[in-house]
Enzyme design. Sequence first.
Site, PDB file in Angstrom:
ATOM      1  N   TYR A  93       0.824  -1.204   0.000  1.00  0.00           N
ATOM      2  CA  TYR A  93       0.000   0.000   0.000  1.00  0.00           C
ATOM      3  C   TYR A  93       0.858   1.254   0.000  1.00  0.00           C
ATOM      4  O   TYR A  93       0.387   2.331  -0.308  1.00  0.00           O
ATOM      5  CB  TYR A  93      -0.882   0.019   1.260  1.00  0.00           C
ATOM      6  CG  TYR A  93      -0.015   0.139   2.461  1.00  0.00           C
ATOM      7  CD1 TYR A  93       0.529  -1.000   3.035  1.00  0.00           C
ATOM      8  CD2 TYR A  93       0.365   1.388   2.946  1.00  0.00           C
ATOM      9  CE1 TYR A  93       1.416  -0.895   4.069  1.00  0.00           C
ATOM     10  CE2 TYR A  93       1.252   1.487   3.983  1.00  0.00           C
ATOM     11  CZ  TYR A  93       1.778   0.343   4.537  1.00  0.00           C
ATOM     12  OH  TYR A  93       2.673   0.458   5.545  1.00  0.00           O
ATOM     13  N   LYS A 143       1.131   7.110   7.715  1.00  0.00           N
ATOM     14  CA  LYS A 143       0.987   6.050   6.723  1.00  0.00           C
ATOM     15  C   LYS A 143       0.659   6.698   5.382  1.00  0.00           C
ATOM     16  O   LYS A 143      -0.363   7.340   5.227  1.00  0.00           O
ATOM     17  CB  LYS A 143      -0.131   5.112   7.152  1.00  0.00           C
ATOM     18  CG  LYS A 143       0.076   3.725   6.645  1.00  0.00           C
ATOM     19  CD  LYS A 143      -0.748   2.697   7.366  1.00  0.00           C
ATOM     20  CE  LYS A 143      -0.385   1.340   6.808  1.00  0.00           C
ATOM     21  NZ  LYS A 143      -1.319   0.310   7.187  1.00  0.00           N
ATOM     22  N   ASP A 182      -9.882  -9.098  13.584  1.00  0.00           N
ATOM     23  CA  ASP A 182      -8.500  -9.570  13.459  1.00  0.00           C
ATOM     24  C   ASP A 182      -7.737  -9.352  14.765  1.00  0.00           C
ATOM     25  O   ASP A 182      -6.629  -8.827  14.772  1.00  0.00           O
ATOM     26  CB  ASP A 182      -7.804  -8.874  12.291  1.00  0.00           C
ATOM     27  CG  ASP A 182      -6.576  -9.659  11.813  1.00  0.00           C
ATOM     28  OD1 ASP A 182      -6.436 -10.845  12.211  1.00  0.00           O
ATOM     29  OD2 ASP A 182      -5.769  -9.088  11.066  1.00  0.00           O
TER      30      ASP A 182
END
Length: 936
Positions: free
Chosen positions: A626, A643, A739
Amino acid sequence: MVTSREVGSFVFIILAVAALKALKDVWNNTPPNWLGSDPCSGWDGIRCTNSRVTSITLASMGLMGQLSGDIQFLTELQTLDLSYNKGLTGPLPSSIGNLKKLTNLILVGCSFSGPIPDTIGSLQQLLILSLNSNSFTGPIPPSIGNLLNLYWLDLADNKLSGTIPVSSGTTPGLDMLVNTKHFHFGNNQLSGGIPSQLFSSKMTLIHVLFESNQLNGIIPLTLGLVQTMEALRLDRNSLSGSVPSNINNLTHVNELFLSNNQLTGPFPNLTGMNYLNYMDLSNNTFDVSVFPPWLPTLESLTTLVMENTRLQGEIPVTLFSLPQLQTIELKNNQLNGTLDAGSSYSSQLQLIDLQNNSIAGFTERAGGFNVELILVGNPVCTGTEGTKTYCIIQQSNSSYSTPSKNCVAATCSSDQISSPNCRCEYPYAGTLFFRAPSFSDLGNSSIYMSLESSLMRSFLSNHLPVDSVSLSNPTKNTDNYFVLSLEIFPSGQDRFNRTGISGIGFVLSNQTFKPPPTFGPFYFIGDAYGIFAGTKKSSNTGIVIGAAVGGSVLALLSLLVGIYAFRQKRRAERADKVNNPFASWDPSKSSGDVPHLKGPISFSFEELKKYANNFSEANSIGSGGYGKVYRGTLPTGSLIAIKRAQHGSMQGGLEFKTEIELLSRVHHKNVVSLVGFCFEHGEQMLVYEYIPNGTLRESLSGRTGIRLDWIRRLRITLGAAKGLQYLHELANPPIIHRDIKSNNILLDERLNAKVADFGLSKLMSDTEKDHITTQVKGTMGYMDPEYYMTQQLTEKSDVYSFGVVMLELITSRQPIEKGKYIVREIRQAMDRTKVLYDLHEILDPAIMATTPRGLEKFVDLAMSCLEESGAKRPTMGEVVKEIENVMQIAGLNPNADSASTSANYEGASKEYSHPYSDQSLFLYSGAFPHAKLEAL
Ligand SMILES: *[C@@H]1O[C@H](CO)[C@@H](O)[C@H](O)[C@H]1NC(C)=O
Ligand SMILES: *[C@@H]1O[C@H](CO)[C@@H](O)[C@H](O)[C@H]1NC(C)=O
Ligand SMILES: *[C@@H]1O[C@H](CO)[C@@H](O)[C@H](O)[C@H]1NC(C)=O
Ligand SMILES: *[C@@H]1O[C@H](CO)[C@@H](O)[C@H](O)[C@H]1NC(C)=O
Ligand SMILES: *[C@@H]1O[C@H](CO)[C@@H](O)[C@H](O)[C@H]1NC(C)=O
Ligand SMILES: *[C@@H]1O[C@H](CO)[C@@H](O)[C@H](O)[C@H]1NC(C)=O
């Protein structure tokens, strides 16, 4: 509800997935569709029965790497075919012996080396064991003698040494293989004698191929007892003594090669071999003898090769009229007289090579002699006769190439080839080797045509998409194998897909294809299929998209699907069609304004660039498909993690905005929070608070140097539980994390647990769009079996994962380690009547420094989280309460700040890898037990 049996099979599935993951990790070039949670959902080369992997066929996939011992966990495997992957190297792991159900172990034409493990003898169900054309060394394991069902044993073309093992006392040996039809051991370095005990009348061998080894001693008398024998090759060894007379009892032999040994004694009497086609006794020193008078009675003979065998006398004219005779090679003997082939010689006859004999004349008959005759080196070629054609060696080369079928060959671009049907296609190519053909005339096109049609029949009856086959370049190699190039052309498309290639490869490697009987035993070596060769190892990191950056509409939908299921307790699959909360959003509209938010700050590109030191490499703390993660410092001095999506993995502006709005609603001290974002200059960046102490997994593994005693573990458990409780019960809309794992729990400077990556593990890359609603997401080892079985997601799936993390916290083991599933291990080991439930062996010694008070209650709580039925599991609110109870038992005040117990913890090293790196925060760790489903 799921049944215990289903959960049992779930354990099998996760161990199998973990094993395939381990194989995938060490192999390059695995099929690109090895993605998602379920290897039984159509992965190339994988077949399943009742959700268990039963077959792996990956011939000619261009695989590279070693065969990991983890293969042993595919306990239901019946077929393993990795043939024609030249890049597969290293040893065959001895744990392969655990695959008790294996029937076909086929590793033809790879580059495996080292000894063949003795454990191979435990594969009692084996029918086919083909290890030929590798680089195996060492002896043939005697344990192979235990494989009583074995039909095909091919060890040829390796570097095996030592003697041929036979049984004695309790040691097994190959003499026990009374059901085996094929002993193919040629082209090795086997030595010693052929044990007399190897053969008996109980044997049912049809092909005994020991050619090109270093075997010595005599041919045992017992060989004559194996009445089923059809092809016998003992040539190219150092065998001595005389040929046992009872070899004449082998009346079904078609091909007999005894050449290139040191055999002596009388010329063997072969009058009984009525079906003998091909006979080569060359280069032995038999007693000087006249031409055997019975040779012309061998009615089936196509090929007579007796070069340098001390033959004397005249060749009887009747020999030439044997109806199938193609070749007579009797060079370097003392044959004399005048050669007369008669007037009714075989119409098949192609070559008579009688060089270096004592033949004085040749009787030419009316009508000529339409056979290549070589008499060079005979008295007949001295003087003026030397100009005759039979006194000159002609260069005759048989060539063949499958012709086009009533069409004009197409002109094709570089890699493509015109098929027999004149289409430009990418053929699958390779080489066929026939080890003992019954014929010698390679110029007869009918043999090729019969081979072509039998190949086509075999491919089509096995439902393979083959349009046509082409044969070319027929030759005999130095081992006297008949060698032929094969090209297989696809039908429908111009190329095969992986299923097609592995299917064709398997038909050839598994000996499913049976050539016409005249071709005898064969093997095939496939070339790498060019179309697959360029595929690089697919980066694990590119597959799962981390929090926020790089999601897609569908990915976001899937998050909402989860929430919807949580509320409605309805099938998640249906939910994306009904009541889609995004239905009223129009994605075709522009991204609109900057998201309207209270919390997160909208940073300008220039600002972030400055904070992250120009996005310098020094500030880079992680990367993936990504994009990259950078460390930055705000003017206030606070650290941030940025990010930054790379081009190509960006989502639409609208989706980006939506995502930020969602993330911004989450505020809790046990949940990592979003600080801000940037949506400028074509950039998409998310800014998080920086969590300095990395993931819980890293600390449990001891990599951070932070010592986690029992008290600290209880506090971490409580913090993580509170974070998760917040997501389930207080966030609006509620968020199912989906998750939960030790890699997604971060520890701050005071060892407060913070849940990261919440609810977004469902975000997937574009390549998986199609599967989003049907595929179960999560990480193997943590995944709730009920969710896996029903695809019905509830908050109780997070509770299950949390239970797994609790077991991790007391053992420091990974959920799946060395093929063991922690939940099953603890369940089986625990004894509630004993102190610490008798788990001493499994518990991490680090928590045993002081008595871990409350541990039993902690285990009880974990086990209740791990109930098979979600309905029986506690809610996260109940989990929080119970952990607080355990803390009181341990003498702690659950409400005190963790700082009081952890302020003086041992500092972690400064260079320690950053928690925001891919591996730790957003993605699975890359180590085998963390097999993240999406990454498979
Ligand atoms: C050859 O076979 C015949 C019958 O098939 C048998 O009687 C004879 O003993 C065999 N000879 C040898 C030497 O094995
Ligand atoms: C060859 O063996 C057969 C029987 O096996 C026998 O009848 C025949 O006489 C033998 N021929 C010679 C030339 O030894
Ligand atoms: C016989 O031996 C010679 C010399 O080693 C070799 O060239 C020839 O190929 C051998 N003949 C056969 C038929 O194997
Ligand atoms: C051919 O060789 C045989 C055996 O050595 C001998 O008996 C015979 O006389 C020879 N014949 C001729 C024509 O030289
Ligand atoms: C592979 O090719 C076969 C036949 O051409 C086709 O039926 C099959 O669907 C293809 N598989 C994939 C995964 O594309
Ligand atoms: C592979 O070989 C085995 C053993 O000969 C046979 O039973 C099986 O049918 C073959 N499989 C296929 C798909 O051809």
